[in-house]
Design a protein around this motif. Sequence first.
Motif, short mmCIF file in Angstrom:
data_model
loop_
_atom_site.label_atom_id
_atom_site.label_comp_id
_atom_site.label_asym_id
_atom_site.label_seq_id
_atom_site.Cartn_x
_atom_site.Cartn_y
_atom_site.Cartn_z
N GLU A 180 0.82 -1.21 0.00
CA GLU A 180 0.00 0.00 0.00
C GLU A 180 0.85 1.26 0.00
OE1 GLU A 180 -4.09 -1.64 2.11
OE2 GLU A 180 -2.63 -0.56 3.34
N SER A 181 1.98 1.23 0.67
CA SER A 181 2.85 2.41 0.71
C SER A 181 3.60 2.62 -0.60
CB SER A 181 3.86 2.29 1.87
OG SER A 181 4.75 1.22 1.66
N ASN A 182 3.53 1.64 -1.49
CA ASN A 182 4.17 1.76 -2.80
C ASN A 182 3.17 1.87 -3.94
OD1 ASN A 182 7.34 1.45 -2.73
ND2 ASN A 182 6.51 0.18 -1.08
N GLY A 183 1.98 2.36 -3.62
CA GLY A 183 1.04 2.73 -4.67
C GLY A 183 0.08 1.66 -5.13
N PHE A 184 -0.11 0.61 -4.33
CA PHE A 184 -1.04 -0.44 -4.71
C PHE A 184 -2.25 -0.45 -3.77
CE2 PHE A 184 2.99 -1.93 -6.39
CZ PHE A 184 2.63 -2.37 -7.66
N ALA A 185 -3.39 -0.80 -4.33
CA ALA A 185 -4.61 -1.01 -3.54
C ALA A 185 -4.86 -2.51 -3.47
CB ALA A 185 -5.79 -0.31 -4.20
N VAL A 186 -4.93 -3.04 -2.27
CA VAL A 186 -5.15 -4.47 -2.08
C VAL A 186 -6.62 -4.80 -2.31
CG1 VAL A 186 -5.02 -6.41 -0.46
CG2 VAL A 186 -3.22 -4.64 -0.46
N GLN A 187 -6.90 -5.61 -3.31
CA GLN A 187 -8.27 -6.03 -3.60
C GLN A 187 -8.68 -7.23 -2.76
OE1 GLN A 187 -10.14 -4.02 -5.84
NE2 GLN A 187 -8.28 -2.88 -5.39
N SER A 188 -7.77 -8.17 -2.59
CA SER A 188 -8.04 -9.33 -1.75
C SER A 188 -6.73 -10.05 -1.45
CB SER A 188 -9.04 -10.29 -2.40
OG SER A 188 -8.54 -10.78 -3.63
N VAL A 189 -6.75 -10.85 -0.38
CA VAL A 189 -5.60 -11.67 -0.01
C VAL A 189 -6.10 -13.08 0.25
CG1 VAL A 189 -3.60 -11.93 1.48
CG2 VAL A 189 -4.62 -9.66 1.17
N LEU A 190 -5.45 -14.05 -0.37
CA LEU A 190 -5.80 -15.45 -0.21
C LEU A 190 -4.59 -16.22 0.29
CD1 LEU A 190 -7.60 -16.03 -3.63
CD2 LEU A 190 -8.72 -15.68 -1.43
N PRO A 191 -4.80 -17.35 0.94
CA PRO A 191 -3.66 -18.22 1.23
C PRO A 191 -3.17 -18.86 -0.06
CG PRO A 191 -5.72 -19.30 1.83
CD PRO A 191 -6.08 -17.91 1.44
N ASP A 192 -1.91 -19.23 -0.08
CA ASP A 192 -1.35 -19.95 -1.22
C ASP A 192 -2.26 -21.13 -1.54
OD1 ASP A 192 0.28 -21.04 -3.14
OD2 ASP A 192 1.77 -21.79 -1.73
N GLN A 193 -2.66 -21.23 -2.81
CA GLN A 193 -3.69 -22.19 -3.17
C GLN A 193 -3.18 -23.60 -3.47
OE1 GLN A 193 -7.31 -21.65 -3.45
NE2 GLN A 193 -6.47 -20.23 -1.94
N TYR A 194 -1.98 -23.73 -3.99
CA TYR A 194 -1.53 -25.06 -4.42
C TYR A 194 -1.51 -26.08 -3.28
CZ TYR A 194 1.17 -28.69 -6.73
OH TYR A 194 1.60 -29.89 -7.25
N PRO A 195 -0.98 -25.75 -2.10
CA PRO A 195 -1.02 -26.74 -1.00
C PRO A 195 -2.44 -27.13 -0.63
CG PRO A 195 0.53 -24.99 -0.50
CD PRO A 195 -0.24 -24.54 -1.70
N LEU A 196 -3.38 -26.18 -0.72
CA LEU A 196 -4.78 -26.48 -0.39
C LEU A 196 -5.39 -27.42 -1.43
CD1 LEU A 196 -5.97 -22.90 0.63
CD2 LEU A 196 -5.27 -24.77 2.15
#
Length: 234
Positions: A180-196
């Motif tokens: 966020e401090s480098n100019g990005f807006a976080v839309q969503s965060v997910l856990p790494d999917q491949y292990p799941l």
Amino acid sequence: MVNTGAAARQKAIVDWFNAAYAQKGDRYLRPTRAYTIYLELLQAQPGQRLLDVACGLGRLLEAARPYGVKMFGIDISNVAVAAARQNVAEATIEHGNAEQLPYADASFDLVTCIGSLERVLNTETALAEMRRVGNANARFCILVRNSQTFSWKLKSMPPFARNKGNAGANTLEGWTQLLESNGFAVQSVLPDQYPLHVRAQWKSLFLRPVDFNRPIAARLDRANEFLFLLEKDR
């Protein structure tokens, strides 16, 4: 004036990756099917321009073939670049540094960086470059390591501590603040999917097919890596 310390560290990173790809080859990376989830989450469309930063052997670009995107990749390892150019001949793949991307401003609709941001010497410079080459409506997908897992903490303790390939990690809060401090807006965060996905496959005893293109919900604090979906902060 050349910073000899940084140059030496950069060379050590390149040497480590060259050795890893030369010795392990395909075994160093996940299978191609593990990368389709990123394209699905980005809603990749035919004709869009996709840049994979730190593309390695080109696995994400291979996964992108059915989406009809125009494919570009860049990696610091000349061993990886040579292999990626063979594996995905239709993609334009450059040998270069994430901190100095050789592309014009606003060149891409989609930008990915999977499991590599924590390895660059200057993450803020790399983020600025990724943001620069994305167009006004660009979407970004970045996978980074969680520093709060037991496995990472164990690896960080003597006598296990090894700075292989400049490996690093951060907390969810730390990564979010950095992005966020480098100019990005976080839309969503997910856990790494491949292990799941792999776990779901084992739980079904391989009797029920697992759709590797569909995300699985799980606790973020237990994820080895965080999957950030981003846009430019307007």
